[in-house]
Design an enzyme around this catalytic site. Structure first.
Site, PDB file in Angstrom:
ATOM      1  N   GLU A   1       0.865  -1.189   0.000  1.00 25.73           N
ATOM      2  CA  GLU A   1       0.000   0.000   0.000  1.00 25.73           C
ATOM      3  C   GLU A   1       0.897   1.234   0.000  1.00 25.73           C
ATOM      4  O   GLU A   1       1.598   1.495   0.971  1.00 25.73           O
ATOM      5  CB  GLU A   1      -0.889  -0.014   1.255  1.00 25.73           C
TER       6      GLU A   1
ATOM      7  N   ARG B   1       1.001  10.259   0.797  1.00 22.89           N
ATOM      8  CA  ARG B   1       1.548  11.275   1.708  1.00 22.89           C
ATOM      9  C   ARG B   1       2.715  12.018   1.069  1.00 22.89           C
ATOM     10  O   ARG B   1       3.261  12.940   1.667  1.00 22.89           O
ATOM     11  CB  ARG B   1       2.029  10.608   3.008  1.00 22.89           C
TER      12      ARG B   1
ATOM     13  N   LYS C   1     -10.318  -1.287   7.653  1.00 22.61           N
ATOM     14  CA  LYS C   1      -9.054  -0.953   8.304  1.00 22.61           C
ATOM     15  C   LYS C   1      -9.348  -0.516   9.734  1.00 22.61           C
ATOM     16  O   LYS C   1     -10.311   0.213   9.983  1.00 22.61           O
ATOM     17  CB  LYS C   1      -8.385   0.182   7.518  1.00 22.61           C
TER      18      LYS C   1
END
Length: 211
Positions: free
Chosen positions: A40, A44, A128
């Site tokens: 993943e 950012r 998640k």
């Protein structure tokens, strides 16, 4: 194999922060060498989308997804670049609906019963759990799995080699999200052998715990 089955089979989805596009392929190769076929890449950094594109084209054995996806625009960009799945820190209904409509697996962050119920109502069965260490860790997951037995959790945040067995040994945990196998410093130092070794050890722990 469904996406859920693939995630359960993998057991770990490394959470990756890439600062440079030239590190994308070596990192993907290092993870694969250690037996990890999921990653993943978090949105950012400025190069995240380009890194997803590079890996999707040059490392076909790696299932690459986009993390820290906050809205539909980011989700669309990620998929255009080749992302196979979307992960969000929280539950954005618009993003989830767009992903489902476009047959893109999506894993939103949910930590409360209300958020989990919303995810279920949208048709999701993998969520998640982030940040796992702040919201009660495996103890919280065990409690939540009682009323939500149909849900599989992807705990992320505070998961490490030290507590991996605790998480992965629980049947409600599909896989863990972990950054310890590919820390920013190790990537910056191009310590690919260390990343492969950490990955291989994580895979070993997961297999031994689940047998």
């Amino acid at each position: 194999m469904t996406f859920t089955e693939k995630v359960i089979d993998a057991g770990i989805v490394p959470v990756v922060v890439l600062e440079k596009t030239e590190d994308a392929v070596p990192l993907a190769d290092a993870l694969l060498k250690g037996g990890i076929s999921f990653m993943e890449i978090t949105f950012r950094t400025a190069c995240a989308a380009d890194c997803i594109e590079i890996i999707s084209k040059e490392v076909p054995d790696m299932t690459v997804g986009a993390g820290t996806v906050l809205n539909v625009e980011q989700a669309k960009l990620a998929v255009e670049k080749g992302a196979n799945f979307i992960v969000s820190p929280g539950l954005d209904e618009e993003t989830v609906k767009w992903a489902i409509e476009n047959n893109i697996p999506v894993v939103p962050g949910c930590v409360t019963p209300t958020e989990i119920m919303k995810a279920i109502s949208l048709g999701l069965n993998v969520i998640k759990f982030f940040p796992a260490d702040v919201y009660g860790g495996i103890k919280a997951i065990k409690a939540l799995s009682a009323p939500f037995g149909q849900v599989k959790f992807l705990p992320t945040g505070g998961v490490s080699e030290a507590n991996l067995q605790d998480f992965i040994g629980n049947k409600s945990v599909a896989a863990v999200g972990g950054s310890w196998v590919c820390k920013k410093d190790d990537i910056a130092n191009h310590d690919w052998d260390k990343i492969s070794a950490l990955s291989a050890n994580a895979v070993k722990i997961i297999k031994e715990t689940r047998t």
